[in-house]
Design an enzyme around this catalytic site. Structure first.
Site, short mmCIF file in Angstrom:
data_model
loop_
_atom_site.label_atom_id
_atom_site.label_comp_id
_atom_site.label_asym_id
_atom_site.label_seq_id
_atom_site.Cartn_x
_atom_site.Cartn_y
_atom_site.Cartn_z
N GLU A 71 4.44 0.74 -5.82
CA GLU A 71 4.00 1.60 -4.70
C GLU A 71 4.77 2.92 -4.71
O GLU A 71 4.21 3.97 -4.42
CB GLU A 71 4.16 0.89 -3.35
CG GLU A 71 3.46 -0.48 -3.25
CD GLU A 71 2.01 -0.50 -3.69
OE1 GLU A 71 1.37 0.56 -3.69
OE2 GLU A 71 1.52 -1.60 -4.06
N MET A 104 0.83 -1.21 0.00
CA MET A 104 0.00 0.00 0.00
C MET A 104 0.86 1.26 0.00
O MET A 104 1.82 1.36 0.74
CB MET A 104 -0.91 -0.05 1.24
CG MET A 104 -1.77 1.17 1.43
SD MET A 104 -2.97 1.34 0.05
CE MET A 104 -3.17 3.12 0.05
N ASN A 106 0.72 4.41 1.02
CA ASN A 106 0.54 5.54 1.93
C ASN A 106 1.67 6.56 1.78
O ASN A 106 2.84 6.19 1.67
CB ASN A 106 0.52 5.05 3.38
CG ASN A 106 -0.28 3.79 3.55
OD1 ASN A 106 -1.47 3.80 3.30
ND2 ASN A 106 0.38 2.70 3.91
N HIS A 135 3.28 5.30 -7.26
CA HIS A 135 2.02 5.92 -6.83
C HIS A 135 2.25 7.30 -6.23
O HIS A 135 1.31 8.10 -6.15
CB HIS A 135 1.32 5.05 -5.78
CG HIS A 135 0.35 4.05 -6.33
ND1 HIS A 135 -0.58 4.35 -7.30
CD2 HIS A 135 0.14 2.74 -6.02
CE1 HIS A 135 -1.31 3.27 -7.57
NE2 HIS A 135 -0.89 2.27 -6.81
N1 BES Z 1 -3.40 0.65 -3.64
C1 BES Z 1 -3.12 -0.72 -3.75
C2 BES Z 1 -3.34 -1.50 -2.50
C3 BES Z 1 -4.78 -1.71 -2.12
C4 BES Z 1 -5.61 -2.41 -2.91
C5 BES Z 1 -5.29 -1.26 -0.95
C6 BES Z 1 -6.93 -2.63 -2.52
C7 BES Z 1 -6.58 -1.47 -0.58
C8 BES Z 1 -7.42 -2.16 -1.35
C9 BES Z 1 -1.66 -0.94 -4.17
O1 BES Z 1 -1.07 0.10 -4.83
C10 BES Z 1 -1.66 -2.10 -5.12
O2 BES Z 1 -2.15 -1.95 -6.20
N2 BES Z 1 -1.15 -3.24 -4.70
C11 BES Z 1 -1.16 -4.46 -5.45
C12 BES Z 1 0.17 -4.84 -5.96
C13 BES Z 1 0.53 -4.15 -7.23
C14 BES Z 1 1.94 -4.47 -7.66
C15 BES Z 1 -0.40 -4.42 -8.37
C16 BES Z 1 -1.63 -5.53 -4.47
O3 BES Z 1 -1.66 -5.26 -3.28
O4 BES Z 1 -2.00 -6.60 -4.92
ZN ZN Z 2 -1.53 0.24 -6.88
#
Ligand code: BES
Ligand code: ZN
Length: 854
Positions: free
Chosen positions: A294, A259, A261, A297
């Site tokens: 991340e 995440m 943050n 982002h």
């Molecule tokens: N913002 C997301 C994490 C997230 C997703 C938080 C859903 C809350 C609900 C993060 O940037 C993300 O996309 N993480 C992916 C991995 C990424 C490499 C595609 C994940 O956690 O699977």
């Molecule tokens: Zn993401």
């Protein structure tokens, strides 16, 4: 009938009634009674008229006090909100202070403020901040946060820059306005692996990766990936980091991967910790990609955020696209593209063809957590790739520069995003926008014709119906095409054909002979290409195509055709196919990683999808048998060459997680898998004993399990790694994914009875229950035991952690594609889940959408 669930609709968007100019939060951390004081400076939003009540989101909070400008007020409170009527509010700006109590130690949903192995951490995206305090928990409300943490724990972290540290307390200030979903707090007994980065403009940034004591020596690869990401982001997108510190924390209990943050990324520990002994090459590649994702982002998501959750692909699709670009630059771009397309088909095409299909930008949802999907992420990234192909590299760069310039500090929309492309390139993107609003994978048929020295390619696109969208319009499809001469020379290098109509022809003149077309090079659009019955053309392209993606794709298409024939008709593996595979596998001029990819047969679920798309009913048992038979035939056809190959790939160089070494190991492990089918496991057993990396250890073990050997090795593995949860997750998953289909459910159940099966930990739950769902023939076994076992565990997990239960429930999304007996069994399990007492809204929405299919 249960209550119909309340849907939120894109069309109903309204700006919030108030602006939050600043937020001051104080946390007094106590496991069972943490006190959160929130002081918000508010004023009426000039974009809204009239005098409005103040409604704040809040769930599971115990309100201790509430004042407006220092005077106690009595708000209205229900299960989801706190409201102060307009008449109790001053006309202009005012300060609201609330004090609430929450219990992080009782938080099993892992959303909001929770505890993991003695440490406090938060997960707020999408709507978790409302479980921490009363607040307008929506991404278009951006504010400056200041945070004070009171606790005796040694490490106290939040967003932004540290501004004060004393005994039992720490203060943080984030100068960048942000939505609440980017808030984070971490407190615990943590150790840092530290480094620094100096940005292009000379700003020094402290970098820390915080882990549990003992794990510090497994952070080097993640740190190296972070530094490379920061550099790449400056060089390729011209974007610099904007705080004095960047912290990453690894936690063991986490619903997602990681995440973003602001200034305090929180990671599932499995995507941070790595050493050659504990992490496979795939793990290394994934860590690199997620660290980058991340980090990226920070600009695409944080500095420019989403107006509302319907715009999720604005940050996720773009950031996935950017992390793919980064990985391609760090490793082999061709190999990376192939792997991304394999994943796209396995996850997104599967979703798009079933009851959960939805547009890249959905128009309504019940539970936003259920829309962090392969469609939003992966198809969202593909749509950006198409945009880039259509406007060219220079146009893309101009558009992105304009996007950052125009929207920095905004909560933006897809309309804003497309507008910068229109303004930067002068193109009209109204037809292109259909990619955001229409679900389903377009089917692209190709016919060709050669007459009087003119070669014509004719494409027909069909856009299949999806839930709620029976009829669709033709889309803009960029089709990259090259033409080869019969001798293998490229006569027309890659050009982009822009298809905009339902049926369209493109002519090529001045050719001396009928060419062989190489269509959809680099997978230039997320479509299903239907070019039937041309085994010779495929074999030719597999041998000669100059586009590496299409070269692989030709072999892939051949393999799918052949395996489908075998599964449907019981046909034997055709010698021509085996020969074609042999010539690629032993071609030393080709990259080993590429050869390994060619050797990897299409997965069983992918084959079921292919057979279903042919209008036939897939039989999981027959698909499983066909795939095994093919592997056996390959082992025989490749013969002694395999042994030579295996030996040649045996590196004596010291371990490196480089793409180059990883490619060699991948090919070596494929060779080992096939050799094991011939020697019954002798070589694999010794490879296991001599393994110098987790890739080799896992490779040998899975080769053994595949031939029903390896019990002693499994025990040795468990004895060696029992204290390492991330490694033990592999141990659980491997046994289930490699189990005989008729035994898969029983193996799963046996493993759930082991003391280390901590089902409340999402990683462990996924590595066991998710692994059963990934054993295609096991999950879909005719006994129904696969369906039943997964449903049992979803019902058990749901009351504690609805988000993870809902995600794992997508195991059932393909149920309509199978035969009547299986459908009946699956449907009965879905009905049983729906009837579970206290079913969460998350899981209910998923199951209801899956059932609506039939
Ligand atoms: N913002 C997301 C994490 C997230 C997703 C938080 C859903 C809350 C609900 C993060 O940037 C993300 O996309 N993480 C992916 C991995 C990424 C490499 C595609 C994940 O956690 O699977
Ligand atoms: Zn993401």
């Amino acid at each position: 009938m249960p209550d119909p669930q309340k849907a939120v609709r894109l069309a109903d968007y309204q700006p919030y009634t108030h602006c939050v100019d600043s937020v001051d939060l104080t946390f007094r951390l106590v496991p069972e009674a943490t006190r959160v004081t929130a002081r918000l400076t508010l004023r009426p939003n000039p974009e809204r008229t009239g005098r409005n009540a103040l409604r704040l989101d809040g769930e599971g909070l115990k309100l201790l006090s509430c004042t407006v400008d220092g005077k106690p007020v009595k708000p209205e409170i229900d299960a989801e909100s706190l409201t102060i009527p307009a008449k109790s509010l001053p006309a202009g700006a005012f300060t609201l202070e609330t004090v609430v109590e929450i219990a992080p130690d009782a938080n099993t949903a892992l959303e909001g403020l929770y505890m993991s192995k003695g440490m406090y951490c938060t997960q707020c995206e999408a709507e978790g901040f409302r479980k921490i305090t009363y607040y307008p928990d929506r991404p278009d409300v951006m504010s400056r946060f200041r945070v004070r943490i009171e606790s005796d724990l040694p490490v106290l972290l939040s967003n932004g820059n540290p501004v004060g540290r004393g005994k039992g307390q720490a203060e943080w200030d984030d100068p960048w306005p942000k939505p609440a979903y980017l808030f984070a707090l971490v407190a615990g007994d943590l150790k840092a692996h530290s480094s620094t980065f100096v940005t292009v403009s000379g700003r020094k940034v402290d970098l820390n990766i915080w882990v549990r004591p003992g794990d510090e020596d497994r952070c080097a690869y993640a740190m190296d990936s972070l530094i490379r990401s920061m550099k790449w982001e400056e060089e390729v997108y011209g974007r610099e980091y904007d705080l004095d510190v960047f912290n990453i924390v690894a936690v063991d209990d986490f619903n997602m991967g990681a995440m973003e943050n602001k200034g305090l990324n929180v990671f599932n520990s499995r995507y941070v910790l790595a050493s050659p002994e504990t992490a496979t090459d795939d793990d290394f590649a994934r860590i690199e990609a997620i660290i980058a994702h991340e980090y990226f982002h920070n600009w695409t998501g944080n500095r420019i955020t989403c107006r509302d959750w319907f715009q999720l692909c604005l940050k996720e699709g773009l950031t996935v696209f950017r992390d793919h670009q980064f990985s391609g630059d760090m490793r082999s771009a061709a190999v990376r593209r192939i792997e991304d397309v394999v994943a796209l088909r396995a996850r997104q095409f599967r979703e798009d063809a079933g009851p959960l299909a939805h547009p890249v930008r959905p128009e309504s949802f019940v539970e936003i957590n259920n829309f962090y999907t392969a469609t939003v992420y992966e198809k969202g990234a593909e749509v950006i790739g198409m945009l880039k192909t259509l406007v060219g590299d220079a146009g893309y760069k101009r558009a992105l520069d304009l996007y950052f310039d125009r929207h920095d500090g905004d909560a933006a929309t897809i309309e804003d995003w497309l507008q910068v492309f229109e303004d930067a390139t002068g193109r009209d993107l109204s037809q292109f926008k259909l990619w955001y609003s229409q679900a389903g994978t377009p089917q692209l048929k190709v016919a060709d014709d050669w007459k009087d020295g003119v070669y014509t390619l004719t494409f027909t696109q069909a856009n299949p119906p999806t839930p709620g969208q029976p009829k669709k319009d033709p889309k803009v499809i960029p089709i990259n095409v090259g033409l080869l001469n019969p001798n293998g020379d490229e006569v027309v290098p890659t050009i982009m054909l822009e298809m905009t109509r339902a049926k369209q022809s493109f002519r090529f003149e001045g050719l001396a002979a009928r060419p062989i077309p190489s269509i959809l090079r680099g997978f230039s659009a997320p479509v299903v290409l239907d070019r039937k019955g041309l085994a010779e053309e495929r074999a030719f392209l597999l041998a000669h195509d100059t586009d590496p993606f299409n070269r692989w794709e030709a072999g892939r298409a051949l393999a799918k055709d052949v395996l489908a024939e075998m599964a449907l008709k019981g046909a034997p593996p055709p010698p021509a196919f085996l020969d074609a595979m042999a010539s690629v596998v032993f071609d030393e001029s080709l990259d080993p990683a590429f050869r390994a990819l060619c050797l990897r047969l299409p997965g069983e679920d992918d084959l079921a999808q292919t057979i279903h798309a042919m209008g036939r009913i897939p039989d999981p048992a027959k698909i499983h048998a066909a795939r095994r038979e093919m592997a056996g035939a390959l082992a025989i056809r490749l013969g002694d060459g395999l042994q030579r190959l295996y030996k040649d790939l045996d590196d004596s160089a010291p371990f490196s997680p480089s793409a180059e070494q990883a490619g060699r190991r991948a090919l070596k492990m494929s060779a080992l898998g096939l050799l094991t089918r011939r020697d019954g496991g002798k070589l694999a057993a010794s490879a296991f004993a001599r393994a110098r990396s987790m890739t080799e250890e896992i490779g040998a073990l899975s080769a053994l399990l595949d031939v029903r050997e390896g019990q002693a090795e499994l025990a040795a593995f468990a004895a060696r790694w029992r204290r390492d949860a991330n490694v033990m997750d592999k141990w659980y998953g491997l046994q289930i994914m490699n189990a005989e289909p008729s035994e898969a459910a029983a193996v799963t159940t046996r493993l759930t009875e082991t003391p280390a099966f901590d089902w409340k930990n999402p990683n462990r739950f996924r590595s066991v229950i998710g692994a059963l769902a990934a054993n295609h023939a096991g999950f879909h076994h005719q006994s129904g035991a696969g369906y039943r076992t997964v449903a049992d565990w979803l019902i058990k997990l749901d009351p504690l952690n609805p988000q993870t239960a809902a995600r794992v429930s997508t195991a059932f999304e393909t149920w309509p594609r199978y035969d009547a007996a299986r459908r009946k069994l699956a449907r009965a399990e879905l009905d049983r889940i729906l009837a579970a007492p206290g079913l969460s809204g998350d899981l209910r929405e998923m199951v209801e959408r899956m059932i609506a299919a039939r």
